[in-house]
Each structure stands twice: as C-alpha cells, then as structure tokens.
Design a protein around this motif. Sequence first.
Motif, PDB file in Angstrom:
ATOM      1  N   ILE A  81      44.474  38.311  48.410  1.00 56.51           N
ATOM      2  CA  ILE A  81      43.485  38.000  47.371  1.00 56.51           C
ATOM      3  C   ILE A  81      44.110  37.663  46.024  1.00 56.51           C
ATOM      4  O   ILE A  81      43.493  36.972  45.210  1.00 56.51           O
ATOM      5  CB  ILE A  81      42.472  39.150  47.196  1.00 56.51           C
ATOM      6  CG1 ILE A  81      43.155  40.405  46.625  1.00 56.51           C
ATOM      7  CG2 ILE A  81      41.773  39.457  48.503  1.00 56.51           C
ATOM      8  CD1 ILE A  81      42.173  41.543  46.332  1.00 56.51           C
ATOM      9  N   GLY A  82      45.330  38.128  45.769  1.00 54.06           N
ATOM     10  CA  GLY A  82      45.927  37.898  44.452  1.00 54.06           C
ATOM     11  C   GLY A  82      44.972  38.326  43.348  1.00 54.06           C
ATOM     12  O   GLY A  82      44.366  39.401  43.411  1.00 54.06           O
ATOM     13  N   ASN A  83      44.808  37.469  42.336  1.00 52.97           N
ATOM     14  CA  ASN A  83      43.857  37.774  41.248  1.00 52.97           C
ATOM     15  C   ASN A  83      42.646  36.840  41.287  1.00 52.97           C
ATOM     16  O   ASN A  83      41.986  36.606  40.280  1.00 52.97           O
ATOM     17  CB  ASN A  83      44.555  37.702  39.891  1.00 52.97           C
ATOM     18  CG  ASN A  83      45.097  36.316  39.577  1.00 52.97           C
ATOM     19  OD1 ASN A  83      45.089  35.426  40.424  1.00 52.97           O
ATOM     20  ND2 ASN A  83      45.595  36.135  38.359  1.00 52.97           N
ATOM     21  N   GLN A  84      42.347  36.308  42.473  1.00 54.09           N
ATOM     22  CA  GLN A  84      41.210  35.409  42.622  1.00 54.09           C
ATOM     23  C   GLN A  84      39.890  36.176  42.511  1.00 54.09           C
ATOM     24  O   GLN A  84      39.813  37.355  42.868  1.00 54.09           O
ATOM     25  CB  GLN A  84      41.278  34.703  43.971  1.00 54.09           C
ATOM     26  CG  GLN A  84      42.500  33.803  44.132  1.00 54.09           C
ATOM     27  CD  GLN A  84      42.558  33.177  45.501  1.00 54.09           C
ATOM     28  OE1 GLN A  84      41.595  32.580  45.954  1.00 54.09           O
ATOM     29  NE2 GLN A  84      43.694  33.303  46.172  1.00 54.09           N
ATOM     30  N   PRO A  85      38.837  35.531  42.041  1.00 54.95           N
ATOM     31  CA  PRO A  85      37.522  36.184  41.980  1.00 54.95           C
ATOM     32  C   PRO A  85      37.055  36.604  43.370  1.00 54.95           C
ATOM     33  O   PRO A  85      37.292  35.902  44.358  1.00 54.95           O
ATOM     34  CB  PRO A  85      36.619  35.086  41.393  1.00 54.95           C
ATOM     35  CG  PRO A  85      37.551  34.165  40.678  1.00 54.95           C
ATOM     36  CD  PRO A  85      38.824  34.170  41.469  1.00 54.95           C
ATOM     37  N   ARG A 100      43.441  30.871  37.069  1.00 53.92           N
ATOM     38  CA  ARG A 100      43.104  29.515  36.642  1.00 53.92           C
ATOM     39  C   ARG A 100      42.977  28.557  37.828  1.00 53.92           C
ATOM     40  O   ARG A 100      42.957  27.339  37.637  1.00 53.92           O
ATOM     41  CB  ARG A 100      44.157  29.004  35.658  1.00 53.92           C
ATOM     42  CG  ARG A 100      44.290  29.904  34.422  1.00 53.92           C
ATOM     43  CD  ARG A 100      45.220  29.325  33.380  1.00 53.92           C
ATOM     44  NE  ARG A 100      45.418  30.236  32.262  1.00 53.92           N
ATOM     45  CZ  ARG A 100      44.554  30.428  31.272  1.00 53.92           C
ATOM     46  NH1 ARG A 100      43.416  29.747  31.267  1.00 53.92           N
ATOM     47  NH2 ARG A 100      44.807  31.299  30.303  1.00 53.92           N
ATOM     48  N   GLY A 101      42.884  29.090  39.022  1.00 48.20           N
ATOM     49  CA  GLY A 101      42.746  28.246  40.202  1.00 48.20           C
ATOM     50  C   GLY A 101      41.293  27.931  40.502  1.00 48.20           C
ATOM     51  O   GLY A 101      40.397  28.198  39.698  1.00 48.20           O
ATOM     52  N   ASP A 102      41.065  27.363  41.682  1.00 47.59           N
ATOM     53  CA  ASP A 102      39.711  26.948  42.050  1.00 47.59           C
ATOM     54  C   ASP A 102      39.248  27.577  43.358  1.00 47.59           C
ATOM     55  O   ASP A 102      38.292  27.105  43.975  1.00 47.59           O
ATOM     56  CB  ASP A 102      39.632  25.424  42.148  1.00 47.59           C
ATOM     57  CG  ASP A 102      40.586  24.845  43.188  1.00 47.59           C
ATOM     58  OD1 ASP A 102      41.397  25.609  43.758  1.00 47.59           O
ATOM     59  OD2 ASP A 102      40.525  23.626  43.444  1.00 47.59           O
TER      60      ASP A 102
END
Length: 208
Positions: free
Chosen positions: A109-113, A27-29
């Motif tokens: 990267i975590g779960n970022q696109p 849910r980040g940007d």
Amino acid sequence: MINTLRRLWYRHKFTHSPYRTLFDRYRGDELVSLDCETTSLDPKNAELVTIAATHIKANRILTSQSIHLTLQAPGSLDANSIAIHQIRHQDLGEGLGEQQALTTLLEFIGNQPLVGYHIRYDKTILDRYFLRLFGFALPNKTVEVSHLYHERLERLLPNAYYELSLEAISRHLDLPIPQRHDALQDAITAALIYVRLKHGDIPSLRSA
C-alpha cells in the motif's frame, strides 16, 4: 490519516528508516481498496484474521495486483467471531505472523489513499498493530465509499433515507452483489463502488 505536525514528527523520527518515504505526501494517481476480517466488531480489541487489498488506477481495478493475507489464529478467535467470517482455527494453520503480514501489507500500500467500506474501522485496527510493531500509525488518507454514495444521492434527493449496506449500494449501482463476504471480495466490491461513483453515472433512484 495523520495531521501535518504528526507527519513532520514521523519524518524526523524515521529519517534513517526505510519507512521515511511513507510520510511524504502521496502524489501518484493510484488508490488501494482494503478490507480486513477480524475477531470482533470492537476496534479497540479486535484482532486481525485476514487482510486483503487491490489497486485502483483511474477507472480500472487491478485485481491481478491483489493480495490476500491470512494471519496465524489470534487468541480471541472463538465461536462468536467464527460465526461472523466463517474462518476457523484450522483455516489459519499456515497463517503469517503479525510482523510478516503487516510488512507485506505496507510494501503493497505504501502511502497511497485507502478506499473501503467502513474503512476507518479497518484502519483503526491496523493503526493499533502498526503502532505496536513499527512505532507509527498508517499515514494514508482514507476514502469511505458509503459516504461517497450518500453524498451523490443527497444531491439528487436531499434528506431522504438511503440504505447503506454493501449489498444495497451494489444493487442500486448495478454491480455484482457479493455472495460470500471475505476480505478480498469485500475489497473488490468497495473498489467497484468507488470506480462507479467516480467514473460512471448513478442509476435512477427508482432502481434502488
């Protein structure tokens, strides 16, 4: 990208694991532009040589927050693969082990696109490694910059032919053309393309 049922199954399987939050919806940007150098163009057999990634936030590329990981020389590193990326055995003498490299990547990267040029190829290889070493495939969504570019041009001139090489796209968008292909340079180039397509005007087709 994993589907909803698989995501729920992973969340259950890794309930007590430090990796559980990877399977929450992002849910980040921010996004991460990523590129890998490998020993082959066959994603079923290719082994990782280097991995690079950099963060994107709005119209900014955070190159100061980049990583460029070199792995130990894989068994399939031969003259043919060296000809592709110019990385030799002696260049990998201090490379990281697979587990250490992928743990570092995951923390970054975590779960970022994930943004990239031929990003599904890179992710297919990474998924193979993560399944073997961690028990899960990467849950991250992917964004292919060549598809974004094609979609923009298709709206301007439907059914035309467009050259979709990294150099051709960069040239048309008035971006620096990478002089040497390494993982970090290609990750930054993909990030520049993404930011230009999302936040800038596309030049006239006459300049392509």
